[in-house]
Design a protein around this motif. Sequence first.
Motif, PDB file in Angstrom:
ATOM      1  N   THR A   1       0.838  -1.204   0.000  1.00 58.62           N
ATOM      2  CA  THR A   1       0.000   0.000   0.000  1.00 58.62           C
ATOM      3  C   THR A   1       0.872   1.253   0.000  1.00 58.62           C
ATOM      4  O   THR A   1       0.575   2.241  -0.681  1.00 58.62           O
ATOM      5  CB  THR A   1      -0.913  -0.002   1.239  1.00 58.62           C
ATOM      6  OG1 THR A   1      -1.686  -1.196   1.243  1.00 58.62           O
ATOM      7  CG2 THR A   1      -1.853   1.186   1.208  1.00 58.62           C
ATOM      8  N   THR A   4       2.281   1.731  -3.490  1.00 55.44           N
ATOM      9  CA  THR A   4       1.248   2.230  -4.387  1.00 55.44           C
ATOM     10  C   THR A   4       1.005   3.721  -4.164  1.00 55.44           C
ATOM     11  O   THR A   4       0.826   4.489  -5.115  1.00 55.44           O
ATOM     12  CB  THR A   4      -0.065   1.455  -4.184  1.00 55.44           C
ATOM     13  OG1 THR A   4       0.186   0.058  -4.381  1.00 55.44           O
ATOM     14  CG2 THR A   4      -1.129   1.901  -5.160  1.00 55.44           C
ATOM     15  N   SER A   5       1.023   4.144  -2.908  1.00 50.74           N
ATOM     16  CA  SER A   5       0.844   5.559  -2.591  1.00 50.74           C
ATOM     17  C   SER A   5       2.003   6.389  -3.127  1.00 50.74           C
ATOM     18  O   SER A   5       1.810   7.482  -3.664  1.00 50.74           O
ATOM     19  CB  SER A   5       0.739   5.742  -1.074  1.00 50.74           C
ATOM     20  OG  SER A   5      -0.384   5.056  -0.570  1.00 50.74           O
ATOM     21  N   LEU A   7       3.831   5.648  -5.698  1.00 52.24           N
ATOM     22  CA  LEU A   7       3.658   5.714  -7.150  1.00 52.24           C
ATOM     23  C   LEU A   7       2.632   6.771  -7.534  1.00 52.24           C
ATOM     24  O   LEU A   7       2.802   7.499  -8.514  1.00 52.24           O
ATOM     25  CB  LEU A   7       3.226   4.347  -7.689  1.00 52.24           C
ATOM     26  CG  LEU A   7       4.314   3.291  -7.857  1.00 52.24           C
ATOM     27  CD1 LEU A   7       3.702   1.953  -8.255  1.00 52.24           C
ATOM     28  CD2 LEU A   7       5.329   3.729  -8.893  1.00 52.24           C
ATOM     29  N   ARG A 118      -4.447  -5.778 -15.128  1.00 53.90           N
ATOM     30  CA  ARG A 118      -3.656  -5.570 -13.910  1.00 53.90           C
ATOM     31  C   ARG A 118      -4.186  -6.432 -12.767  1.00 53.90           C
ATOM     32  O   ARG A 118      -3.403  -7.067 -12.045  1.00 53.90           O
ATOM     33  CB  ARG A 118      -3.685  -4.094 -13.511  1.00 53.90           C
ATOM     34  CG  ARG A 118      -2.937  -3.824 -12.212  1.00 53.90           C
ATOM     35  CD  ARG A 118      -3.038  -2.375 -11.777  1.00 53.90           C
ATOM     36  NE  ARG A 118      -2.428  -2.184 -10.480  1.00 53.90           N
ATOM     37  CZ  ARG A 118      -2.394  -1.038  -9.811  1.00 53.90           C
ATOM     38  NH1 ARG A 118      -2.939   0.032 -10.334  1.00 53.90           N
ATOM     39  NH2 ARG A 118      -1.826  -0.954  -8.627  1.00 53.90           N
ATOM     40  N   THR A 122      -1.906  -9.422 -11.331  1.00 50.69           N
ATOM     41  CA  THR A 122      -1.472  -9.283  -9.940  1.00 50.69           C
ATOM     42  C   THR A 122      -2.001 -10.424  -9.083  1.00 50.69           C
ATOM     43  O   THR A 122      -1.268 -11.023  -8.284  1.00 50.69           O
ATOM     44  CB  THR A 122      -1.946  -7.932  -9.365  1.00 50.69           C
ATOM     45  OG1 THR A 122      -1.476  -6.871 -10.203  1.00 50.69           O
ATOM     46  CG2 THR A 122      -1.423  -7.742  -7.954  1.00 50.69           C
ATOM     47  N   LEU A 135       3.105  -6.638  -7.522  1.00 48.75           N
ATOM     48  CA  LEU A 135       2.754  -5.240  -7.805  1.00 48.75           C
ATOM     49  C   LEU A 135       3.443  -4.707  -9.064  1.00 48.75           C
ATOM     50  O   LEU A 135       2.753  -4.307 -10.007  1.00 48.75           O
ATOM     51  CB  LEU A 135       3.088  -4.353  -6.603  1.00 48.75           C
ATOM     52  CG  LEU A 135       2.958  -2.840  -6.842  1.00 48.75           C
ATOM     53  CD1 LEU A 135       1.532  -2.458  -7.160  1.00 48.75           C
ATOM     54  CD2 LEU A 135       3.478  -2.056  -5.648  1.00 48.75           C
ATOM     55  N   LEU A 139       1.650  -4.178 -12.800  1.00 52.14           N
ATOM     56  CA  LEU A 139       1.613  -2.853 -13.426  1.00 52.14           C
ATOM     57  C   LEU A 139       2.184  -2.897 -14.840  1.00 52.14           C
ATOM     58  O   LEU A 139       1.635  -2.268 -15.764  1.00 52.14           O
ATOM     59  CB  LEU A 139       2.418  -1.860 -12.568  1.00 52.14           C
ATOM     60  CG  LEU A 139       1.785  -1.439 -11.236  1.00 52.14           C
ATOM     61  CD1 LEU A 139       2.787  -0.643 -10.412  1.00 52.14           C
ATOM     62  CD2 LEU A 139       0.532  -0.609 -11.467  1.00 52.14           C
ATOM     63  N   ASN A 198      -2.607  10.680  -0.591  1.00 50.63           N
ATOM     64  CA  ASN A 198      -1.843   9.427  -0.566  1.00 50.63           C
ATOM     65  C   ASN A 198      -0.707   9.360   0.449  1.00 50.63           C
ATOM     66  O   ASN A 198      -0.024   8.337   0.527  1.00 50.63           O
ATOM     67  CB  ASN A 198      -1.248   9.174  -1.966  1.00 50.63           C
ATOM     68  CG  ASN A 198      -2.309   8.926  -3.009  1.00 50.63           C
ATOM     69  OD1 ASN A 198      -2.930   7.881  -3.052  1.00 50.63           O
ATOM     70  ND2 ASN A 198      -2.511   9.914  -3.870  1.00 50.63           N
ATOM     71  N   ASN A 222      -7.270   2.085   2.047  1.00 50.86           N
ATOM     72  CA  ASN A 222      -7.822   1.549   0.800  1.00 50.86           C
ATOM     73  C   ASN A 222      -9.335   1.706   0.744  1.00 50.86           C
ATOM     74  O   ASN A 222      -9.898   1.995  -0.312  1.00 50.86           O
ATOM     75  CB  ASN A 222      -7.435   0.074   0.652  1.00 50.86           C
ATOM     76  CG  ASN A 222      -6.020  -0.097   0.154  1.00 50.86           C
ATOM     77  OD1 ASN A 222      -5.696   0.236  -0.969  1.00 50.86           O
ATOM     78  ND2 ASN A 222      -5.156  -0.603   1.019  1.00 50.86           N
TER      79      ASN A 222
END
Length: 234
Positions: A1, A4-5, A7, A118, A122, A135, A139, A198, A222
């Motif tokens: 997580t 992802t934030s 990114l 995706r 994943t 991840l 992507l 984020n 999330n």
Amino acid sequence: TSLTSFLAISSSLSATLTTNLIRQVTLHQATNLSDAQSYLLKYQSLIGRLVLNPVVITSLVTSLFYGIYTSNTNWLILTTLAIYQVAGLYVSLQHNYLMGVFRIIPFSISGVLSTLVRFGATFGLLYFGFGIWALPLGLMAALSSLWLITYIFVGRYYEQNNLSRAVCKSDLKLNLKSEFTSLLFTMMALFLLSSVLNISPIISQLAEINPEAKDLLAVLFNFGQIIFFGATAC
């Protein structure tokens, strides 16, 4: 997580470039379809020269090594994510060109299909034991599918409007000063917005709290993102 934030925040530049592309392509296509196509090609060329600039490359490599040095994340994963960010920039320009010329259905279809790819990639990678690698590889799979689908849709649009991928019948020139000013203000706004939305998982990841509390914060984050995107989708 937390990855992802990170990114999402670091994608502010890409979001800025695509936002500006949509705005400008929409303005040009209202009067001349060739000008809209020319803008896309010149915009891609300009960004390509910037990305390949030695100063930019040095900065990216330095940032990557700094991230490797200060983080316990696998350096191969960070490298893969860095490649994904740069490659995603080019793919997103072509994808958002469809939005700029009002091909909303192809734009939506390509976005939805790449999201499904995706998810499938994943989930499959997690199932087969790839762990955190699910991840970045998921992507990359989504990005590849988005490029292929968008390439097909853009080709069809060119055929329908007698445009050629190889030759562009336009003398359009970019106003670099105007472009830079527009990009700067847009990037500042998007970076601030993305950071506010984020930053919490990154803070919780770095904080000295127990793993159970981090898991709870990740779930809450999330869930909040689902509500946010659902509310703003239209």
